[in-house]
Design a protein around this motif. Sequence first.
Motif: not given
Length: 415
Positions: A43-62
């Motif tokens: 749960d702690m990193y759930l708010p960061a999931l959209p930002a992680m898609t950009d930072d790591l160059g990965a899609g939502n599903a990945l």
Amino acid sequence: MTAQTGTGRNATHPAAGSPSGLRRLRFAVILGGLTAFGPLSIDMYLPALPAMTDDLGAGNALVQVTLAAFVVGLGVGQLVASPLSDAFGRRRPLLVGVTIYTLASVLCAVSPTIEMLIAARTVQALGAATGVVIARAAVRDLFSGVAMARFFSALMLVSGLAPILAPVIGGQLLTLTSWRGIFLTLTVLGGLVLLVTAAALPETLPAASRRPARAGHIVRTYGELLRHRFFLGCALTVGLGFAMMFTYISGSSFVFQDVYGLSPQGYSLVFGAGAVCLVLATQVNARIVGRFSQRGLLLTALIASAAGAVVATAATALGLGLAAVLPALYVALAGYGMVMPNATALALSDHPDKAGSASALLGVLQFAIGGAASPVVGLFGESSAVPMAAMMATFALLALVSFMTVARRGRLAAG
């Protein structure tokens, strides 16, 4: 529903050496902290999931695979930790597992690619699994019957603070750092739990009660449990109920932020409010479980959870706003808060001599089914809340059907 003092073999007799008073409170805090590794790490990193898609160059599903990898790792890790705890006691395997968790959290923080992050999350989950499975087994070492269900409810109060606080903390940390700082925070928490566990948690499994960790014996034990229809029905109920909950966990970040336009901080507050509903339900359960049948309470909770998820699906399909969707979702979560302690206690009630193995199978079904649900939500896209709500309703209904068919037939056959 009729009054019931216990369920299953030896359920009416308290476990030998059951703690009380301050000692019971100490156990609740420590074991609750160990079981909190799961929700904190999710749960702690759930708010960061959209930002992680950009930072790591990965899609939502990945990116959601990082959730799935952790959940599946929690299930697999319990298969390893449980026979070791039955053979060598609860304490030593637990300390090794928490150490692994802490070191893997560092790897998560420094992962340069999504592939390395997925691998690090898997190792992190293997370490966290020892806390989850051994905490449940230790409760079964110390309690039975209604006392066990009440202690599981108390445990959910302590561990339930994690899903309340974790997204709020994560959202606030994102104002100061990136998602990597969140994993560094988990590293510090892992180190603190390791120190407290080493200093204050005694061994709960006497040497005379330990079972050899031989492969053939382990396989036979798991086979016996899977052939026990009532255990299997309750275990499936736990797994499907968690899949409903994990569908919400993995999908809510995208739904509330991308579909309904909440900020990471706003999302963390909405998510935390749902966790409050869940924890309050566990405490209501603790107060009434001795007055009513555990099976009756479980059935009522399953119906409430399924009804809330179905109403949420209808509200999202009709395009209604959060004011209509959130109350239904919160009813589903509150129902889940009463499902878990009762289903877990009923599943373990008939197997005091196999507590570690039974706890592991519960965990495997719980986290494997939940982990499989996570990427599926992402495949439906980010533009609608309907897929998340519909999957929640599906899993909640399947959990209800499982308890009303498999578990009920198993109990009738045993009777």
